[in-house]
Design an enzyme around this catalytic site. Structure first.
Site, mmCIF file in Angstrom:
data_model
loop_
_atom_site.group_PDB
_atom_site.id
_atom_site.type_symbol
_atom_site.label_atom_id
_atom_site.label_comp_id
_atom_site.label_asym_id
_atom_site.label_seq_id
_atom_site.Cartn_x
_atom_site.Cartn_y
_atom_site.Cartn_z
ATOM 1 C CE LYS A 37 1.222 1.630 4.284
ATOM 2 N NZ LYS A 37 2.227 2.542 4.304
ATOM 3 N N PRO A 123 8.802 -3.702 -1.331
ATOM 4 C CG PRO A 123 9.679 -1.622 -1.982
ATOM 5 C CD PRO A 123 8.613 -2.168 -1.470
ATOM 6 C CB ALA A 125 12.255 -1.854 6.379
ATOM 7 N N GLY A 126 10.197 -0.536 3.626
ATOM 8 C CA GLY A 126 9.719 0.485 2.597
ATOM 9 C C GLY A 126 8.476 1.621 3.059
ATOM 10 C CG MET A 128 5.345 1.061 -0.189
ATOM 11 S SD MET A 128 5.236 0.316 -1.853
ATOM 12 C CE MET A 128 4.163 -0.109 -2.352
ATOM 13 N N GLY A 129 4.236 -1.489 3.554
ATOM 14 C CA GLY A 129 3.394 -2.359 4.678
ATOM 15 C C GLY A 129 3.558 -3.625 4.424
ATOM 16 N N GLY A 130 4.836 -4.230 3.427
ATOM 17 C CA GLY A 130 5.142 -5.159 3.434
ATOM 18 C C GLY A 130 4.688 -6.139 4.115
ATOM 19 N N GLY A 131 5.614 -6.658 5.461
ATOM 20 C CA GLY A 131 4.958 -7.282 6.417
ATOM 21 C C GLY A 131 3.184 -7.466 6.480
ATOM 22 C CB SER A 132 0.960 -4.760 6.833
ATOM 23 O OG SER A 132 1.614 -3.986 8.195
ATOM 24 C CG ASP A 165 0.020 -0.107 8.161
ATOM 25 O OD1 ASP A 165 -0.935 0.563 9.153
ATOM 26 O OD2 ASP A 165 1.103 0.581 7.620
HETATM 27 O O1 C5P Z 1 1.372 -1.198 14.816
HETATM 28 P P1 C5P Z 1 2.508 -1.840 13.664
HETATM 29 O O2 C5P Z 1 3.785 -2.437 14.202
HETATM 30 O O3 C5P Z 1 3.325 -1.378 12.361
HETATM 31 O O4 C5P Z 1 3.364 0.097 13.667
HETATM 32 C C1 C5P Z 1 4.676 0.222 14.127
HETATM 33 C C2 C5P Z 1 5.599 1.605 14.913
HETATM 34 O O5 C5P Z 1 4.593 2.571 13.882
HETATM 35 C C3 C5P Z 1 4.789 0.946 16.109
HETATM 36 O O6 C5P Z 1 5.501 0.136 17.078
HETATM 37 C C4 C5P Z 1 4.244 2.475 16.209
HETATM 38 O O7 C5P Z 1 5.819 3.067 16.640
HETATM 39 C C5 C5P Z 1 4.432 3.137 15.227
HETATM 40 N N1 C5P Z 1 2.776 3.857 14.782
HETATM 41 C C6 C5P Z 1 2.274 5.142 15.589
HETATM 42 N N2 C5P Z 1 1.001 4.943 15.154
HETATM 43 C C7 C5P Z 1 0.412 4.697 14.588
HETATM 44 C C8 C5P Z 1 0.978 3.663 13.946
HETATM 45 C C9 C5P Z 1 1.939 3.035 13.530
HETATM 46 O O8 C5P Z 1 3.108 5.377 16.647
HETATM 47 N N3 C5P Z 1 -1.156 4.500 14.187
#
Ligand code: C5P
Length: 329
Positions: A37, A123, A125-126, A128-132, A165
């Site tokens: 995304k 990618p 850690a890019g 773009m939400g690859g891990g998600s 995400d």
């Molecule tokens: O939920 P996710 O693991 O993808 O989020 C990664 C990191 O991004 C969180 O640990 C937080 O530091 C930051 N984040 C945030 N607020 C959001 C989404 C992500 O601070 N709404």
């Protein structure tokens, strides 16, 4: 997860497991694709008590896919394949796909395993939400393989527990996200949009980019004000999406994480300027970066822009959106 729901999962999971044990035929792997995304709009509010920031964002799922195969196995394992350096992708319980499988098993009472194979195109850690996407694909794949029969609302609740995400990767399309970004409502689009993604070899840490934004806001509060109390998506974004008008959308793109991403990686500013010199309608950092998303006028424009960026030494991938969310193929 309410216990009444868990109870229903448990009995279904138990029956299924018994049925699988009786079945002599090997079960073929289930293959699921889930999209990467971009955030075409991202306004970041204040940090909440849970450590997450309050957001108002517009997501669009693009035609860059993660593919997850789920094969029967006694335990939960993962292999990761794809182009580029994948050494930073964990293969243990820190992997979001493994966590997704474990969460689904724990919630439904399923006591078997799965051998996951992830083929990455998004990618690492890019931004773009690859891990998600891996987590969303794994939920759908394991639910099918284990025949746990969850509804899409149940899967979305599990997705939200895995990351902000992940619900969007399940759903795809174009959507407005509020809260952590996980409370979704669909956005109407009057046609598709063409993008070019300029990727980087070295990822950026999402928490580090949010932290840099907070530090900057703290330092410069008298000049730039504090974080907005109630972030909201600019209606101009919704109009441009509904009109299917890329020139109008280009004017409305915004990402509050762009400034901190550029402070951490100044070269990204040059990449944006280069793409715009080569005719991009606009360039924007995708999510927390470092991928840059350039908006093009049509597919032909996207292809020529990608070629021009490639001639300048960038890895540039044309993509279109919106595309569907995690789905069995
Ligand atoms: O939920 P996710 O693991 O993808 O989020 C990664 C990191 O991004 C969180 O640990 C937080 O530091 C930051 N984040 C945030 N607020 C959001 C989404 C992500 O601070 N709404």
């Amino acid at each position: 997860m309410p216990s009444s729901v868990t109870g229903a999962f448990l009995s279904r999971g138990g029956q299924v497991h018994a049925r699988n044990k009786l079945c002599a035929m090997p079960t073929p792997p289930i293959r699921v694709r889930a999209p990467g995304k971009i955030n075409i709009f991202l306004q970041v509010g204040a940090v909440q008590d849970d450590g997450y920031h309050d957001l108002a964002t517009a997501f669009q799922a693009l035609s860059l896919w993660e593919e997850v195969d789920a094969a029967p196995a006694a335990t939960i394992t993962v292999e990761v394949e794809g182009p580029g350096d994948l050494s930073s992708v964990p293969r243990d319980d820190r992997n979001l796909a493994v966590r997704a499988a474990r969460l689904l098993a724990a919630t439904t009472g399923y006591d078997g395993g799965v051998a996951l194979t992830i083929r990455k195109t998004v990618p690492v850690a890019g931004g773009m939400g690859g891990g998600s996407a891996d987590a969303a694909a794994t939920l759908v794949a394991c639910d099918a393989l284990w025949q746990t029969g969850l509804s899409s609302a149940d899967l979305t609740r599990l997705a939200a527990r895995l990351g902000a995400d992940v619900p969007f990767a399940l759903r795809g399309g174009t959507a407005i996200g509020t809260g952590r970004g996980d409370r979704l409502s669909p956005a109407l689009t009057g046609g598709g949009f063409d993008w070019v993604l300029a990727t980087s070899d070295d990822g950026l840490s999402t928490p580090a980019v949010y932290r840099a934004l907070d530090e900057h806001r703290d330092e410069h509060a008298p000049d730039i004000g504090r974080a907005p109390d109630a972030p909201v998506v600019d209606p101009e974004v919704l109009y441009a999406l509904r009109a299917g008008d890329p020139a109008r959308l280009a004017e409305a793109l915004r990402n509050d994480l762009q400034a901190p991403a550029l402070r951490l990686r100044p070269a990204l500013g040059e990449t944006i300027a280069l793409g715009e010199r080569h005719g991009a309608l606009a360039g924007i950092v995708s999510g927390s970066g470092p991928t840059i998303a350039f908006l093009a006028g049509d597919p032909h424009h996207a292809r020529s822009l990608a070629d021009a960026l490639a001639r300048e030494g960038h890895r540039a991938i044309p993509a279109h959106g919106p595309v569907h969310g995690a789905r069995i193929v």
